[in-house]
Design an enzyme around this catalytic site. Structure first.
Site, short mmCIF file in Angstrom:
data_model
loop_
_atom_site.label_atom_id
_atom_site.label_comp_id
_atom_site.label_asym_id
_atom_site.label_seq_id
_atom_site.Cartn_x
_atom_site.Cartn_y
_atom_site.Cartn_z
N HIS A 88 0.85 -1.19 0.00
CA HIS A 88 0.00 0.00 0.00
C HIS A 88 0.89 1.25 0.00
CE1 HIS A 88 -2.88 3.04 1.19
NE2 HIS A 88 -3.83 2.20 0.80
N GLU A 164 -3.97 2.06 -7.43
CA GLU A 164 -4.35 3.16 -6.54
C GLU A 164 -3.43 4.35 -6.81
OE1 GLU A 164 -6.64 1.74 -2.89
OE2 GLU A 164 -4.53 1.71 -2.34
P1 PGA Z 1 -9.63 5.81 0.17
O1 PGA Z 1 -8.46 4.76 0.47
O2 PGA Z 1 -10.79 5.03 -0.36
O3 PGA Z 1 -9.91 6.43 1.52
O4 PGA Z 1 -9.09 6.77 -0.82
C1 PGA Z 1 -8.17 3.73 -0.41
C2 PGA Z 1 -6.92 3.05 0.03
O5 PGA Z 1 -6.02 3.73 0.55
O6 PGA Z 1 -6.80 1.83 -0.10
#
Ligand code: PGA
Length: 249
Positions: A88, A164
Site C-alpha cells: 500500500h 491506486e
Molecule cells: P480511500 O483509500 O478510499 O480512503 O481513498 C483507499 C486506500 O487507501 O486503499
C-alpha cells in the site's frame, strides 16, 4: 465476472468495541474486510459471510529469527485470514517499504496460500509528467514487486492488483478520485503487462482511491475494472452498504 470489494479499514476504528459494531452493522456478503491486526481475531469470529484480510505481513515465512513486533503469514492464516494487502502506498511512503521488501512480502504470503492484494500506483509528481510516465512507473513497480523465479501458478490464482493512484487516495487532503476513463486506461495497461510479462491471462485489477457512492457509478461502467479497494467510505456504514449494493447490480 463478479466484482471484488475490499474494505481497507487502515488504522481504524480506535477501539475494539467500535470495530465490533462496524463488523456487525452489515452481513458484508462477498466482501473482504481488512481490519487492523489487533482486531482480526474478534472480527473474524463476527464475519459470517465476508472474508477476512490483513493490511500487511512480515517479509518471511517460517523464519526462526527474532523479529519484535512483526506478524508472520502463518500467524495470519491461523486466524482464518485469507487475503493480505501488500505494498500500500502509505506503507511505501511512511515506512519506506521498497519494491524489494514488497516482493519478499508477496512471495511469503503466497507461499502459505494467502491471496495477495498488491497495491501499485503513481504519485502526483509522476502523474504530472503525463499518463505515459505514470504507466512506466506502474510497470516498473510490477516488474520489481512480482519478481519470481519460476512458478507463475500462484500469480494466476492468488494475486489481485489494486491500481491506486497515490494522489487520489483520500487520506491526502483535497484529493479526488481518478476519472474512470483514465483509471480504465491504466488498468488495461496493467492487465497487458501482467499478461505479457507474467503470463497471467485472467488477471484481476481493482481501482482504489476515493471510491464513494458519488464516484463509483462511472467505474462500474467498465467490465475491465474488476472491483474496488475502499478506504474511508468503508468505515461509514450506510455509505459502504450503498457501495456494495451498487457493485452487485
Ligand atoms: P480511500 O483509500 O478510499 O480512503 O481513498 C483507499 C486506500 O487507501 O486503499
Amino acid at each position: 465476472m463478479k466484482k471484488i470489494v475490499i474494505a481497507n479499514w487502515k488504522m481504524n476504528p480506535e477501539t475494539e468495541a467500535e470495530a465490533v459494531k462496524l463488523a456487525k452493522a452489515e452481513d458484508f456478503k462477498g466482501v473482504v474486510i481488512t481490519p487492523p491486526f489487533v482486531f482480526l481475531e474478534n472480527i473474524g469470529e463476527i464475519l459470517k459471510k465476508a472474508e477476512l484480510g490483513a493490511q500487511d505481513v512480515f517479509i518471511g515465512s517460517k523464519n526462526k529469527k527474532a523479529y519484535t513486533g512483526e506478524v508472520s503469514p502463518e500467524m495470519l492464516k491461523s486466524l482464518g485470514v485469507k487475503y493480505v494487502i501488500v505494498g500500500h502506498s502509505e506503507r511505501r511512503k511512511n515506512f519506506k517499504e521498497t519494491d524489494g521488501i514488497i516482493n519478499k512480502k508477496v512471495l511469503a504470503a503466497l507461499k502459505v496460500g494467502l491471496k495477495v492484494i498488491l497495491c501499485v500506483g503513481e504519485g502526483k509528481a509522476q502523474r504530472a509528467k503525463g499518463k505515459e510516465a505514470a504507466k512506466r512507473f506502474v510497470a516498473s513497480q510490477l516488474k520489481k514487486d512480482l519478481r519470481f523465479p519460476t512458478n507463475y501458478k500462484l500469480f494466476t490464482t492468488h494475486l489481485i492488483v489494486a491500481y491506486e493512484p497515490v494522489w487520489a487516495i483520500s487520506s491526502n487532503r483535497n484529493s479526488k478520485s481518478d476519472t474512470p476513463q483514465d483509471a480504465l486506461e491504466i488498468i488495461k495497461f496493467i492487465k497487458s503487462i501482467l499478461n505479457s510479462q507474467f503470463k497471467i491471462h485472467n488477471s484481476k485489477v481493482l481501482y482504489g482511491g476515493s471510491v464513494s457512492t458519488k464516484t463509483i457509478g462511472g467505474f462500474l461502467k467498465y467490465k475491465e475494472i474488476d472491483g474496488f479497494l475502499v478506504g474511508g467510505a468503508s468505515l461509514k456504514v450506510g455509505e459502504f452498504r450503498r457501495i456494495i449494493k451498487a457493485v452487485k447490480i
